[in-house]
Write a protein that holds these residues in place. Structure first.
Motif, PDB file in Angstrom:
ATOM      1  N   PRO A   4       0.797  -1.222   0.000  1.00  0.00           N
ATOM      2  CA  PRO A   4       0.000   0.000   0.000  1.00  0.00           C
ATOM      3  C   PRO A   4       0.835   1.280   0.000  1.00  0.00           C
ATOM      4  N   GLU A   5       2.165   1.175   0.164  1.00  0.00           N
ATOM      5  CA  GLU A   5       2.974   2.393   0.193  1.00  0.00           C
ATOM      6  C   GLU A   5       2.911   3.142  -1.139  1.00  0.00           C
ATOM      7  N   TRP A   6       2.756   2.413  -2.236  1.00  0.00           N
ATOM      8  CA  TRP A   6       2.690   3.000  -3.569  1.00  0.00           C
ATOM      9  C   TRP A   6       1.401   2.533  -4.234  1.00  0.00           C
ATOM     10  N   PRO A   7       0.267   3.191  -3.979  1.00  0.00           N
ATOM     11  CA  PRO A   7      -0.998   2.759  -4.572  1.00  0.00           C
ATOM     12  C   PRO A   7      -1.039   3.041  -6.082  1.00  0.00           C
ATOM     13  N   LEU A   8      -2.056   2.490  -6.713  1.00  0.00           N
ATOM     14  CA  LEU A   8      -2.242   2.770  -8.131  1.00  0.00           C
ATOM     15  C   LEU A   8      -2.297   4.273  -8.342  1.00  0.00           C
ATOM     16  N   PRO A   9      -1.735   4.765  -9.384  1.00  0.00           N
ATOM     17  CA  PRO A   9      -1.275   4.118 -10.609  1.00  0.00           C
ATOM     18  C   PRO A   9       0.210   3.765 -10.623  1.00  0.00           C
ATOM     19  N   ALA A  11       1.932   1.057  -9.926  1.00  0.00           N
ATOM     20  CA  ALA A  11       2.261  -0.225 -10.552  1.00  0.00           C
ATOM     21  C   ALA A  11       2.142  -0.141 -12.069  1.00  0.00           C
ATOM     22  N   LYS A  12       1.097   0.507 -12.550  1.00  0.00           N
ATOM     23  CA  LYS A  12       0.931   0.668 -14.001  1.00  0.00           C
ATOM     24  C   LYS A  12       2.080   1.494 -14.568  1.00  0.00           C
ATOM     25  N   GLU A  13       2.457   2.552 -13.881  1.00  0.00           N
ATOM     26  CA  GLU A  13       3.569   3.388 -14.336  1.00  0.00           C
ATOM     27  C   GLU A  13       4.862   2.583 -14.396  1.00  0.00           C
ATOM     28  N   ASP A  14       5.062   1.673 -13.421  1.00  0.00           N
ATOM     29  CA  ASP A  14       6.259   0.831 -13.420  1.00  0.00           C
ATOM     30  C   ASP A  14       6.277  -0.113 -14.616  1.00  0.00           C
ATOM     31  N   VAL A  15       5.120  -0.681 -14.949  1.00  0.00           N
ATOM     32  CA  VAL A  15       5.044  -1.573 -16.115  1.00  0.00           C
ATOM     33  C   VAL A  15       5.362  -0.804 -17.387  1.00  0.00           C
ATOM     34  N   LEU A  16       4.792   0.377 -17.538  1.00  0.00           N
ATOM     35  CA  LEU A  16       5.043   1.180 -18.730  1.00  0.00           C
ATOM     36  C   LEU A  16       6.504   1.616 -18.793  1.00  0.00           C
ATOM     37  N   ALA A  17       7.092   1.939 -17.655  1.00  0.00           N
ATOM     38  CA  ALA A  17       8.506   2.324 -17.625  1.00  0.00           C
ATOM     39  C   ALA A  17       9.399   1.139 -18.005  1.00  0.00           C
ATOM     40  N   ALA A  18       9.032  -0.050 -17.553  1.00  0.00           N
ATOM     41  CA  ALA A  18       9.815  -1.248 -17.899  1.00  0.00           C
ATOM     42  C   ALA A  18       9.753  -1.513 -19.400  1.00  0.00           C
ATOM     43  N   TYR A  19       8.574  -1.364 -19.987  1.00  0.00           N
ATOM     44  CA  TYR A  19       8.440  -1.574 -21.428  1.00  0.00           C
ATOM     45  C   TYR A  19       9.222  -0.504 -22.195  1.00  0.00           C
TER      46      TYR A  19
END
Length: 86
Positions: A4-9, A11-19
């Motif tokens: 819960p320390e880093w709520p949405l968005p 996780a989505k931002e991390d996925v997009l950054a990884a891609y």
């Protein structure tokens, strides 16, 4: 980053950054297939939706596969309190 320390968005931002990182490293998008299970499947679908709305993420990955994607939760309207969070 984890909730819960880093709520949405986050996780989505991390996925997009990884891609984005893979694309910058010149990984061929035709060799990238995303796979997500449960909440990861929901996260994958959120990222794919972001691709539709933000055209800066091109080219797209070759494909995506989800297993039992968690796409949302709404308790039944007539649930009794012990079953609201099951």
């Amino acid at each position: 980053r984890l909730a819960p320390e880093w709520p949405l968005p986050a996780a989505k931002e991390d996925v997009l950054a990884a891609y984005d990182y893979l694309l910058r490293e010149r990984i061929d998008p035709e060799r990238i297939v995303w796979v997500g299970d449960s909440a990861g499947g929901g996260l994958l679908l959120m990222a794919l939706h972001a691709f539709q709305t933000d055209k800066s993420f091109t080219p797209l990955p070759r494909g995506a596969v989800t297993f039992s994607a968690w796409t949302g939760y709404s308790p039944p309207v007539h649930s009794s309190p012990p079953f609201l969070f099951m």
